[in-house]
Design an enzyme around this catalytic site. Structure first.
Site, short mmCIF file in Angstrom:
data_model
loop_
_atom_site.label_atom_id
_atom_site.label_comp_id
_atom_site.label_asym_id
_atom_site.label_seq_id
_atom_site.Cartn_x
_atom_site.Cartn_y
_atom_site.Cartn_z
N TYR A 125 63.60 -60.80 93.33
CA TYR A 125 63.01 -59.55 92.85
C TYR A 125 63.34 -59.31 91.39
CZ TYR A 125 67.67 -57.38 93.15
OH TYR A 125 69.00 -57.05 92.97
N CYS A 126 62.51 -58.48 90.76
CA CYS A 126 62.74 -57.99 89.40
C CYS A 126 62.15 -56.60 89.32
CB CYS A 126 62.13 -58.93 88.35
SG CYS A 126 60.35 -59.14 88.51
N THR A 127 62.10 -56.01 88.15
CA THR A 127 61.70 -54.60 88.03
C THR A 127 60.26 -54.36 88.43
OG1 THR A 127 63.27 -54.37 86.20
CG2 THR A 127 61.65 -52.61 86.48
N VAL A 170 60.67 -53.83 92.10
CA VAL A 170 61.49 -52.73 92.62
C VAL A 170 60.73 -51.41 92.55
CG1 VAL A 170 63.68 -51.50 92.39
CG2 VAL A 170 63.57 -53.94 91.88
N GLY A 216 57.82 -57.17 88.78
CA GLY A 216 57.21 -58.31 89.44
C GLY A 216 56.81 -59.47 88.57
#
Length: 500
Positions: free
Chosen positions: A209-211, A238, A213
């Site tokens: 995951y990241c902020t 997220v 995508g």
């Protein structure tokens, strides 16, 4: 895709006209003439008189935008972009704001939509099948429950953001990223003895995951190239998870989310973390180590340091906003920020007198100090992540006895075969790149990997009571110098003498 667009906006904001809006979106798509595309966007914004600020990057592989606008102007721009068939169906996140979230607009062509070691032009970003399988927030939450329950078939949870983002908040069960910068991810995650993917079965499920995508989508193509077959990402990042689970009691996010706009950090319920007051002070303070620091990060006022760090109110008052006692005595400083935020360019705080005082070797000296600080930070990290293999090598080297120089030469001699093989591999990789249109990814070629490898060699040379970051850096520098000296000697021995 209005449902996705409005999912990030609280209901109260839908009943009134927002003063400003923060907008984020990205889409991978083949763009034949990205520079012409930039001009088309610029002309459309000017024609409508929209006041947009932020970053809008376009290249041959798509578009990436984090920007804000007056009223609903940013939303109107995003819908105009989404109306293009190439960008149809992209997810648009919208957040109400009381002011512009960025200082100015940067709408331009950018060779890479995200910064990654080796670039991204060779990656098949526009091929949906080459990227990871997207999981909805619901599917992600169900898998996250498995991870935290320690179930045998649970995926490996991977945070691919920067290390300082994890410090502000992360999914429960996620380890802190090995890398401090996302651009290192290609190499650090698979590096033997350090990376979370080193040595694992490449068919094991990986959920990352990241902020928003985009970093996950980019990195997933790298993992596929490296042979990992079961890769999943959180669709929408997220932010999408917060839209669905942020206000629920069973949400599995700890603390806050670092964001790259004027909010700097946000709570799972969508509010800027600054609005939470004392309830936000749950993070580890860099200065005292207590979990009493609020987000966001601050930059040290010492320009030569510029460390990004979290600090509790007590330490901030004690050190006047600096990160340590040494920085309080520096001369090249900015005023401490009363409220957390971004510093302006140093010229806004500078004066002709201070500039005159720094003339001469001052600038190069500051670069040397910054470089040394980065070396010490890397050495401290390496010391924290030593493996049993490193310990075995250290015992072997220490048992040979002799002076430090003797042990250094012995260590280099022992690794010479490996070094030669690496150099041969380098040549092969370069030849492969020239024969094909797509680049290849070789973790052994990274300067970060080489620096860590030398530091791990240095570890073996030092006795237990000597293993500090300072001594490790000094020993690594001696290894590098000795390696250069030995290569020069070999070259001189092979070069015939010319008699005049």
């Amino acid at each position: 895709m209005m449902g996705a667009m409005m999912g990030a906006t609280p209901r109260a904001a839908l009943r009134t006209e927002p003063e400003f809006q923060l907008i984020t979106f990205f889409r991978f798509a083949a763009i034949e003439d990205p520079r012409a595309e930039v001009e088309r966007h610029r002309a459309h914004i000017a024609r409508n008189g929209w006041e947009l600020r932020g970053r809008i990057y376009v290249n041959e592989q798509g578009i990436n935008a984090q920007m804000s606008g007056r009223g609903r102007e940013g939303e109107a721009y995003a819908k105009w972009v989404e109306s293009d068939a190439r960008f149809s169906g992209m997810r648009i996140s919208v957040y109400p704001m009381e002011e512009q979230a960025h200082p100015r607009l940067a709408l331009r062509y950018k060779p890479n939509l995200v910064q990654l070691e080796g670039g991204t032009n060779h990656l098949p970003l526009t091929d949906r099948e080459a990227r990871a399988k997207p999981l909805s927030p619901k599917e992600w939450h169900e898998n996250l429950i498995k991870v935290n329950a320690g179930e045998a078939d649970a995926p490996l949870l991977l945070d691919v953001r920067n290390g300082y983002e994890w410090d502000v908040g992360h999914f429960r069960g996620a380890e802190r990223p090995v890398q401090e910068s996302f651009r290192e991810t290609v190499y650090t995650n698979v590096q033997d003895g350090l990376g979370p993917l080193a040595g694992i079965d490449k068919s094991k499920p990986i959920m990352m995951y990241c902020t928003g995508g985009i970093r996950c989508d980019v990195y997933s193509t790298v993992l596929r190239e490296q042979g990992y077959t079961n890769v999943m990402t959180l669709e929408g990042g997220v932010q999408a998870y917060f839209d669905e689970y942020g206000k629920r009691g069973d949400q599995l996010w700890d603390d806050h989310l670092f964001v790259f706009d004027s909010r700097l950090a946000m709570a799972p319920d969508g509010r800027p973390s600054a609005e939470l007051g004392e309830d936000a002070a749950t993070l580890r303070c860099y200065c005292c180590g207590e979990n009493t620091a609020p987000p966001p990060h601050r930059n040290c006022p010492n320009v030569d340091c510029n460390r990004l760090f979290l600090v509790c109110p007590g330490c901030s008052d004690k050190l006047d906003g600096f990160c340590c006692e040494a920085c309080t005595k520096a001369s090249h400083i900015r005023p401490s920020l009363v409220n957390p935020g971004r510093y302006e360019k140093y010229s806004n705080y500078d004066s002709p007198e201070s500039r005159a005082a720094r003339r001469g070797p001052g600038r190069s000296n500051r670069k040397v100090r910054r470089r040394q600080r980065r070396k010490l930070e890397l050495a401290a990290y390496v010391l924290e992540h030593m493996t049993s293999v490193d310990e075995s090598r250290a015992r072997l080297v220490q048992s040979t006895g002799g002076t430090f120089a003797d042990r250094t030469r012995s260590l280099i001699d022992a690794s010479r075969t490996i070094v030669v093989e690496d150099e041969d591999d380098d040549d092969n990789d370069q030849a492969d790149e020239s024969d094909s249109e797509e680049g290849t990814i070789n973790p052994a070629l990274s300067r970060y990997s080489k620096q860590r490898a030398t530091l791990r060699e240095a570890y073996a040379l030092l006795a237990k009571d000597q293993r500090t970051p300072e001594n490790l850096v000094e020993a690594a520098e001696k290894i590098a110098e000795e390696r250069k000296r030995m290569k020069r000697s070999e070259h001189e021995a092979k070069t015939p003498m010319i008699c005049l």
